[in-house]
Motif scaffolding. Structure first.
Motif, PDB file in Angstrom:
ATOM      1  N   ASN A 136       0.823  -1.205   0.000  1.00  0.00           N
ATOM      2  CA  ASN A 136       0.000   0.000   0.000  1.00  0.00           C
ATOM      3  C   ASN A 136       0.858   1.256   0.000  1.00  0.00           C
ATOM      4  OD1 ASN A 136      -2.125  -1.791   0.167  1.00  0.00           O
ATOM      5  ND2 ASN A 136      -3.195  -0.668   1.765  1.00  0.00           N
ATOM      6  N   ALA A 139       1.853   1.765  -3.508  1.00  0.00           N
ATOM      7  CA  ALA A 139       0.715   2.219  -4.305  1.00  0.00           C
ATOM      8  C   ALA A 139       0.460   3.706  -4.103  1.00  0.00           C
ATOM      9  CB  ALA A 139      -0.535   1.413  -3.943  1.00  0.00           C
ATOM     10  N   VAL A 140       0.581   4.170  -2.859  1.00  0.00           N
ATOM     11  CA  VAL A 140       0.357   5.585  -2.563  1.00  0.00           C
ATOM     12  C   VAL A 140       1.477   6.449  -3.142  1.00  0.00           C
ATOM     13  CG1 VAL A 140       0.243   7.282  -0.690  1.00  0.00           C
ATOM     14  CG2 VAL A 140      -1.063   5.145  -0.535  1.00  0.00           C
ATOM     15  N   ALA A 150      -2.706  -0.269  -6.523  1.00  0.00           N
ATOM     16  CA  ALA A 150      -3.815   0.063  -5.627  1.00  0.00           C
ATOM     17  C   ALA A 150      -4.942  -0.958  -5.728  1.00  0.00           C
ATOM     18  CB  ALA A 150      -4.331   1.465  -5.933  1.00  0.00           C
ATOM     19  N   ALA A 266      -5.219   6.735  -2.371  1.00  0.00           N
ATOM     20  CA  ALA A 266      -6.053   5.758  -3.068  1.00  0.00           C
ATOM     21  C   ALA A 266      -6.322   4.518  -2.233  1.00  0.00           C
ATOM     22  CB  ALA A 266      -5.395   5.360  -4.388  1.00  0.00           C
ATOM     23  N   VAL A 267      -5.390   4.158  -1.365  1.00  0.00           N
ATOM     24  CA  VAL A 267      -5.564   3.015  -0.455  1.00  0.00           C
ATOM     25  C   VAL A 267      -5.129   3.452   0.938  1.00  0.00           C
ATOM     26  CG1 VAL A 267      -5.313   1.200  -2.189  1.00  0.00           C
ATOM     27  CG2 VAL A 267      -3.276   2.146  -1.077  1.00  0.00           C
TER      28      VAL A 267
END
Length: 295
Positions: A136, A139-140, A150, A266-267
């Motif tokens: 995560n 992803a961020v 994400a 987003a997450v």
């Protein structure tokens, strides 16, 4: 030769080491079930981790991608999926060589490495061999540069609310950023070391904050927020005091207009040890900061 391989449940190390030479022949007609491909698949699934040709191919591809080398993504994904007991090692290398660098604030990760990361991560997530907090964080940090990351998060929704820090480090009047008074604030000195993080405001959580979902900032002057998340040994960046490793994705960039600004990654960020506030220039004043999450 294929029958000999099939009849050998534990191939000798020498055979495993030489099996890397099958890759060019196994991929001449990759969609078909060629004999070299069947032999390579059997060896990959049976060879020990230290001699596994498929796991070695994944690691080598990650190293080359970091140097902008172009990769056959389908072949490397196939290699990971067929690496047998060595998949644990291959996923650890994915975390160390790709996910960790992608979760750090700083220079952009090379596009070939991001493409390989997006291709391989689903397999390691499916087999539960890639830590969700690390994934995560990547992803961020990467956002639109690697949107598939994400989509891999499937965690449940939790009840969240404003969470105050357990400790603060930096300016002595740091409490003014959490006193619910929008007129008061704390001036942020620009860091001069430790990646520009020394002397800035640091908000610590003990134990780690399980979920962090959004940020509300009111400031005069621009800056960023970074989450500090512990990682497995050797993944990410080593702490300045030595020992533990962490990643520090940028979770919010604020312009500092004097009005409330909202950042929602987003997450969710998971297992967050701390949040650092970094000004982009001298004279930035943080009026109020509200972090929404769950313990």
């Amino acid at each position: 030769m294929l029958r000999q391989v099939d009849d050998c449940p534990t191939p000798p190390a020498a055979a495993c080491a030489r099996s890397a030479g099958l890759f060019p022949y196994a991929t001449l007609n990759f969609e078909g079930e060629t004999t070299p491909r069947k032999m390579l698949e059997t060896l990959c699934e049976r060879c020990a981790p230290q001699d596994n040709p498929c796991a070695s191919a994944v690691t080598r591809a990650l190293q080359e991608a970091a140097r902008r080398g172009r990769q056959d993504l389908e072949l490397i994904r196939w290699s990971l999926e067929h690496s047998g007991a060595a998949m644990v090692t291959a996923c650890q290398d994915l975390a160390r060589l790709a996910v960790g660098p992608a979760a750090l604030s700083g220079p952009d990760v090379e596009p070939p490495l991001l493409a390989l990361l997006e291709e391989l991560a689903p397999t390691c997530v499916k087999t539960e061999q890639l830590p969700a907090p690390l994934l995560n964080a990547a992803a961020v940090q990467q956002g639109a540069r690697a949107p598939r990351l994400a989509s891999l998060f499937t965690g449940r929704t939790v009840e969240t609310g404003p969470i105050e820090p357990d400790q603060t480090g930096g300016p002595g009047d740091a409490f003014r950023a959490f006193d619910k008074d929008e007129l008061s604030g704390v001036k942020l000195p620009v860091g001069t070391g430790g990646g520009g993080t020394e002397g800035v405001l640091r908000l610590g959580y003990a134990p780690s904050l399980k979920h962090m979902v959004s940020f509300q900032v009111r400031a005069t002057g621009p800056g960023t927020l970074r989450a500090i998340i512990r990682t497995p040994q050797g993944v990410g960046r080593r702490d300045s005091e030595g020992g533990a490793f962490h990643v520090d994705p940028t979770v919010c960039r604020f312009r500092g207009t004097g009005r409330w600004e909202i950042c929602k990654p987003a997450v969710p960020l998971l297992d967050v040890d701390a949040v650092s506030v970094l000004p982009e220039r001298p004279g930035v004043e943080l009026k109020e900061l509200e972090i929404i999450g769950a313990r």
